[in-house]
Design an enzyme around this catalytic site. Sequence first.
Site, PDB file in Angstrom:
ATOM      1  N   THR A  14      13.132  -8.335  -4.166  1.00 30.63           N
ATOM      2  CA  THR A  14      14.498  -8.194  -3.655  1.00 30.63           C
ATOM      3  C   THR A  14      15.477  -9.140  -4.334  1.00 30.63           C
ATOM      4  O   THR A  14      16.636  -8.780  -4.560  1.00 30.63           O
ATOM      5  CB  THR A  14      14.492  -8.495  -2.134  1.00 30.63           C
ATOM      6  OG1 THR A  14      13.523  -7.662  -1.531  1.00 30.63           O
ATOM      7  CG2 THR A  14      15.835  -8.234  -1.496  1.00 30.63           C
ATOM      8  N   ASP A  58       7.909  -4.515  -7.421  1.00 30.19           N
ATOM      9  CA  ASP A  58       7.870  -4.945  -6.030  1.00 30.19           C
ATOM     10  C   ASP A  58       6.575  -5.741  -5.907  1.00 30.19           C
ATOM     11  O   ASP A  58       5.553  -5.343  -6.480  1.00 30.19           O
ATOM     12  CB  ASP A  58       7.832  -3.715  -5.116  1.00 30.19           C
ATOM     13  CG  ASP A  58       7.907  -4.089  -3.643  1.00 30.19           C
ATOM     14  OD1 ASP A  58       8.931  -3.791  -3.018  1.00 30.19           O
ATOM     15  OD2 ASP A  58       6.927  -4.671  -3.118  1.00 30.19           O
ATOM     16  N   SER A  59       6.601  -6.823  -5.167  1.00 27.01           N
ATOM     17  CA  SER A  59       5.414  -7.691  -5.202  1.00 27.01           C
ATOM     18  C   SER A  59       4.201  -7.066  -4.515  1.00 27.01           C
ATOM     19  O   SER A  59       3.101  -7.584  -4.620  1.00 27.01           O
ATOM     20  CB  SER A  59       5.719  -9.071  -4.630  1.00 27.01           C
ATOM     21  OG  SER A  59       5.747  -9.035  -3.238  1.00 27.01           O
ATOM     22  N   SER A  60       4.375  -5.951  -3.847  1.00 31.75           N
ATOM     23  CA  SER A  60       3.197  -5.246  -3.300  1.00 31.75           C
ATOM     24  C   SER A  60       2.339  -4.700  -4.438  1.00 31.75           C
ATOM     25  O   SER A  60       1.165  -4.381  -4.237  1.00 31.75           O
ATOM     26  CB  SER A  60       3.627  -4.089  -2.409  1.00 31.75           C
ATOM     27  OG  SER A  60       4.424  -4.585  -1.379  1.00 31.75           O
ATOM     28  N   ASP A  91       6.808 -10.660  -0.413  1.00 37.26           N
ATOM     29  CA  ASP A  91       5.638 -10.121   0.305  1.00 37.26           C
ATOM     30  C   ASP A  91       4.308 -10.736  -0.121  1.00 37.26           C
ATOM     31  O   ASP A  91       3.476 -11.051   0.724  1.00 37.26           O
ATOM     32  CB  ASP A  91       5.570  -8.595   0.142  1.00 37.26           C
ATOM     33  CG  ASP A  91       6.679  -7.890   0.925  1.00 37.26           C
ATOM     34  OD1 ASP A  91       7.331  -8.549   1.753  1.00 37.26           O
ATOM     35  OD2 ASP A  91       6.892  -6.689   0.697  1.00 37.26           O
ATOM     36  N   THR A 166       2.199 -19.252   3.778  1.00 37.89           N
ATOM     37  CA  THR A 166       1.945 -17.910   4.296  1.00 37.89           C
ATOM     38  C   THR A 166       3.294 -17.297   4.628  1.00 37.89           C
ATOM     39  O   THR A 166       4.177 -18.005   5.122  1.00 37.89           O
ATOM     40  CB  THR A 166       1.148 -18.002   5.619  1.00 37.89           C
ATOM     41  OG1 THR A 166      -0.078 -18.668   5.348  1.00 37.89           O
ATOM     42  CG2 THR A 166       0.838 -16.642   6.199  1.00 37.89           C
ATOM     43  N   THR A 277     -10.256 -19.309   9.221  1.00 35.83           N
ATOM     44  CA  THR A 277      -9.817 -18.979  10.579  1.00 35.83           C
ATOM     45  C   THR A 277      -8.683 -17.964  10.601  1.00 35.83           C
ATOM     46  O   THR A 277      -7.842 -17.944   9.703  1.00 35.83           O
ATOM     47  CB  THR A 277      -9.402 -20.244  11.368  1.00 35.83           C
ATOM     48  OG1 THR A 277      -8.864 -19.814  12.636  1.00 35.83           O
ATOM     49  CG2 THR A 277      -8.353 -21.061  10.658  1.00 35.83           C
ATOM     50  N   CYS A 279      -6.485 -18.137  12.847  1.00 36.93           N
ATOM     51  CA  CYS A 279      -5.317 -18.861  13.369  1.00 36.93           C
ATOM     52  C   CYS A 279      -4.397 -19.224  12.208  1.00 36.93           C
ATOM     53  O   CYS A 279      -4.853 -19.489  11.098  1.00 36.93           O
ATOM     54  CB  CYS A 279      -5.752 -20.159  14.051  1.00 36.93           C
ATOM     55  SG  CYS A 279      -6.743 -19.880  15.505  1.00 36.93           S
TER      56      CYS A 279
HETATM   57  N1  ASP Z   1       9.090  -5.841  -0.938  1.00 33.52           N
HETATM   58  C1  ASP Z   1       9.729  -6.952  -1.586  1.00 33.52           C
HETATM   59  C2  ASP Z   1       8.721  -7.597  -2.501  1.00 33.52           C
HETATM   60  O1  ASP Z   1       7.887  -8.345  -2.048  1.00 33.52           O
HETATM   61  C3  ASP Z   1      10.269  -7.905  -0.573  1.00 33.52           C
HETATM   62  C4  ASP Z   1      10.919  -9.121  -1.170  1.00 33.52           C
HETATM   63  O2  ASP Z   1      11.246  -9.193  -2.322  1.00 33.52           O
HETATM   64  O3  ASP Z   1      11.125 -10.071  -0.437  1.00 33.52           O
HETATM   65  O4  ASP Z   1       8.744  -7.367  -3.676  1.00 33.52           O
END
Ligand code: ASP
Length: 341
Positions: A14, A58-60, A91, A166, A277, A279
Amino acid sequence: MQKPNILLIYTGGTIGMIKDADSGALKAFDFDNLLDKIPELRLLDCNIETKSFKSPIDSSNMNPEYWAVIAKIISNQYNTFDGFVVLHGSDTMSYSASALSFMLENLSKPVIFTGSQLPIGDLRTDAKENLITSIQMASLQNKGEPVIKEVCLYFEYKLYRGNRTTKINAEHFEAFDSLNYPHLAESGVHLNVNTEYLLKPNLGKELILRTAMDTNIGILKLFPGISKPIVEAVLRSQLIKGLIIETYGSGNATTESWFVDLLEEAINKGLHIVNVTQCAGGSVAMGQYETSSQLKRIGVISGKDITTEAAVAKLMYLLSKNLETKDFKTTFETPLRGEMT
Ligand code: ASP
């Protein structure tokens, strides 16, 4: 005194987006014209150069090959620049920051990951502050030497050790946290660095690039009612070499014999099982409860207070080294880059 040279690496996410004024659609921002688009950057006391992924992602879609690309850019330019800022989608940023911490052995310069929740072209964007302060953090010097000498993540006024972070919120500007380690610096009226928490690497050692990562790993999150056939399917997979089990509280799991027996059988066949964990904060302490003593007895590796993100990176990194089982366990349980206490 020479101005520090900072390399800005844009991978996607983003932060690098801008809204097309006519259509309203988000499109990738042209980083070659960064200084024209964000004139505030000219006020910073450093020289900035940019390098962008050919097709920002996109980092996914991030993966170990892309990690290696980022690590190689840094290692190729290591002597030319004093600090590196990596612009990355939020992400999976914690995974990438963790992976880079292992890939860049003996790092003694700042590598700061940052991103944003809103695009850089948005009126209420958090991108500008995150970008500007990350560059400032990367530029901090003391007697001609960088103040920060590790892989960090900067978001919403705080600088964290990257492999301790995280993503905790998909909505708030404060999207990250580091529950088991204090933040390294904070941006207020002044930049306050908590020097005592910074990594102090051995400066006499050369940077070593380690891009090999073995992806034959898995994560098994325990839940009440987890069934034997499912656990069996994971543990008896021919491919898996390393498994993170996300356990309850301080590393506890069901004491049912089928579960412990399956784990023991897999360990005896050479699978490395790491206990982390579920948690958000705190540490695994196997043996503290009866529900974790059996895991200790059969040779499960303690992830201590490591995050799942850092455990993934460390597992891939160590598996690529083909260590003996005993050495693997000892090495995993030893902090290599400040990723565990
Ligand atoms: N979906 C986006 C990504 O991780 C969200 C971001 O950039 O914050 O690439």
